[in-house]
Design a protein around this motif. Structure first.
Motif: not given
Lengths: 157, 189
Positions: A13, A15-23
């Motif tokens: 989770v 990992f997803l939170r870190a990678e799946y985020a807008p600029g």
């Protein structure tokens, strides 16, 4: 052994939170776009009121004629119907223009857009409010032009 | 962590509406766009559109809400609904495009200014989009936006048990869908 709670964060989770985020959001550009959208929404609402006013005027003229009665004392049903039909076209055209070219189709009166020049949108809006029985709103828009236009259409004010 | 920011708002009458609205936007815009971005599959333009639509609805509702916390909850419900509607319309368009064999346009990459690995983000976004709407909303709210199960349940109008069930299924599906990606990312880091 306690089972893992379903809402407990895991490495996956994280990992997803870190990678799946807008600029980072450009706040100034966002605010500017929001302001523009707000203005467009205001014009669309105005266009909707005007288009509705056009329909209201048509009904105002047509229903009494179907019933064989004159809607305005001193004027025949046919006379008012002619005036109201013409004016509803103006109102719808003004509504279409007030909402921008993209709303002409929404207003259903694209062909009447040419009539816009004959009536400024604010006047048309005021008359639309009158037709929709919104006298309190009308007061803030009332001026000599509206009085003259209203008198021409309804014979009274 | 809840979505209801404790921001003191002036309430001295209708003339303060504009100021309240500006304060509300300033307080919530970053989070609103991020939530919309995550719910709609990682497209910045779409996320900003969804957030702006929700803000305009909030503007119209502002006089009805004296309490900022209540307005915030209502606002994020609207935002989630807008994101859901957008996703549904987009999926319908994609299905139609596939019928007419125009997949090339439907499969265009999101227009997002990426700071991270764009391929990685896109694959995660696609996996999140493959979840059911209920699973996606719950997963984004609880795991990505760090709401508690009870807060998410209140926001979505669902029972906490339903939220937990969605959460479990969402996580299982994502683990399965993204296993190779996660392992590869772990190995490369």
């Amino acid at each position: 052994m306690n089972p893992r709670r379903v809402d407990e964060p895991t490495a996956f989770v994280d990992f997803l939170r870190a990678e799946y985020a807008p600029g980072e959001l450009d706040a100034a550009a966002f605010d500017q776009a929001l302001e523009q959208r707000r203005a467009r929404a205001g014009r669309r609402r105005q266009a909707g009121v005007l288009a509705a006013a056009g329909v209201a005027l048509l009904l105002f003229a047509a229903v009494p004629r179907w019933l064989g009665r004159a809607p305005v004392p001193g004027r025949s049903g046919a006379e008012v119907a002619t005036l109201a039909t013409g004016d509803s076209m103006h109102l719808a055209a003004a509504g279409a223009a007030a909402g921008g070219a993209e709303n002409a189709a929404d207003a259903g009166m694209a062909s009447a857009a040419a009539a816009l020049a004959a009536l400024d949108p604010e006047t048309a809006f005021a008359l639309g409010l009158y037709a929709l029985d919104e006298p309190a709103e009308l007061v803030s828009y009332l001026d000599d032009d509206i009085v003259a236009l209203d008198a021409a259409v309804f014979g009274t004010l | 962590m809840s979505f209801s920011a404790a921001v003191p708002l002036s309430d001295s009458g209708v003339n303060d509406l504009e100021q309240r609205f500006q304060e509300f936007v300033a307080t919530h815009r970053a989070r609103a766009v991020r939530l919309a971005w995550r719910l709609t599959g990682g497209d910045q333009a779409v996320a900003e559109d969804v957030a702006q639509d929700a803000f305009l609805k909030a503007l119209r509702a502002l006089p009805k809400f004296r309490d900022e916390a209540a307005l915030s909850t209502w606002f994020y419900r609207i935002l989630i609904h807008q994101a859901h509607s957008h996703t549904r319309r987009r999926n319908a368009r994609r299905r139609l495009l596939e019928v007419f064999r125009l997949e090339r346009h439907a499969a265009e990459a999101p227009r997002t200014p990426m700071q991270r690995d764009p391929g990685l983000q896109r694959r995660i976004g696609q996996a999140v989009q493959r979840l059911s709407p209920g699973q996606r909303e719950v997963f984004v709210l609880v795991h990505l936006e760090r709401l508690t199960v009870n807060e998410a349940a209140e926001l979505l109008g669902k029972a906490p048990g339903t939220v937990k069930s969605h959460l479990h299924r969402a996580l299982s599906a994502l683990r399965k869908d993204l296993a190779t990606l996660y392992e590869a990312a772990g190995e490369s880091s």
